[in-house]
Design an enzyme around this catalytic site. Sequence first.
Site, short mmCIF file in Angstrom:
data_model
loop_
_atom_site.label_atom_id
_atom_site.label_comp_id
_atom_site.label_asym_id
_atom_site.label_seq_id
_atom_site.Cartn_x
_atom_site.Cartn_y
_atom_site.Cartn_z
NE ARG A 166 3.65 -12.19 -1.10
CZ ARG A 166 4.53 -11.91 -2.07
NH1 ARG A 166 4.98 -12.89 -2.85
NH2 ARG A 166 4.98 -10.70 -2.26
CB SER A 215 0.92 -7.51 3.11
OG SER A 215 1.94 -6.59 2.81
CD GLU A 285 0.63 -11.27 1.56
OE1 GLU A 285 1.82 -11.21 1.92
OE2 GLU A 285 0.14 -10.56 0.67
#
EC number: 1.3.1.98
Length: 292
Positions: A166, A215, A285
């Site tokens: 990520r 998320s 995130e």
Amino acid sequence: MPAVRGRLTANAPLAPLVWFKTGGAAEWLFEPADADDLADFLARLDADVPVMALGLGSNLIVRDGGVPGVVVRLGKPFAKVEPVDAVTLRCGGGASGILVSSTARDAGIGGVEFLRSIPGTVGGFVRMNGGAYGREVKDVLVEAEIVLRSGERVVMGNADLGYTYRHSALPEGAVVVSAVFRGEPAEPAAIQGEMDRIASAREASQPLRSKTGGSTFKNPPGEKAWALVDAAGCRGLALGGAQVSEKHTNFLINTGTATSAEIEALGEQVRARVSAKSGIELEWEIQRVGVA
């Protein structure tokens, strides 16, 4: 502000453009006519003015004080997807994951079905190494065309982007205007079947019909963020109009009246509880931008 061919709006509300439907305004919102318009604008813009790219606003908390500088939003001119050959697609930075995967299906290109499940645009996928269902952008990206903060246009290959989980090494203020993805030959019916499976799994497990940001926390090595949040007793935890989803504990939701400050503060409460329970420090995130 430099002259543009696209649309440049002062004090533009961002809440309608992000999934949480909260937050302040952009000092300036720029929707360029094409990549040349964007490059010319950034080349002439004062180097001290911050620049941020905005896609579908799905993985984002815009703080209530708004975003200083320029927010760049890539619209229809950047939303095209076309096959290059039997296994390769060229995708505009403003194209959605649904458009990319659907175009791939029609062209018989498999391997990018997972993009169907990521609520964002190609530019965001490339920047964050977006992923789901066992695959991520680094597995399919060939190269991306980038407009740097200086206005210079460059092409960066997969290896140049320094992908980790990520995260990419994309320079601050840079905007992804297009990307090339490579899949593999597959039957359209099989591709559609995989897309349907992914869509059903998301619908069953995620609060897709709520005002959410996707998320919230990265999965720590060897762990699932949702399980850590659940074990810390945070399922349904609320702060003002913000709440930890009962359906999926790695999602925060705006129940209708939340401010961005409440959503972010709730996330920090969750991080503190998880740390106290498990000793694991969750990393955000969701991107948090702007002035509190």
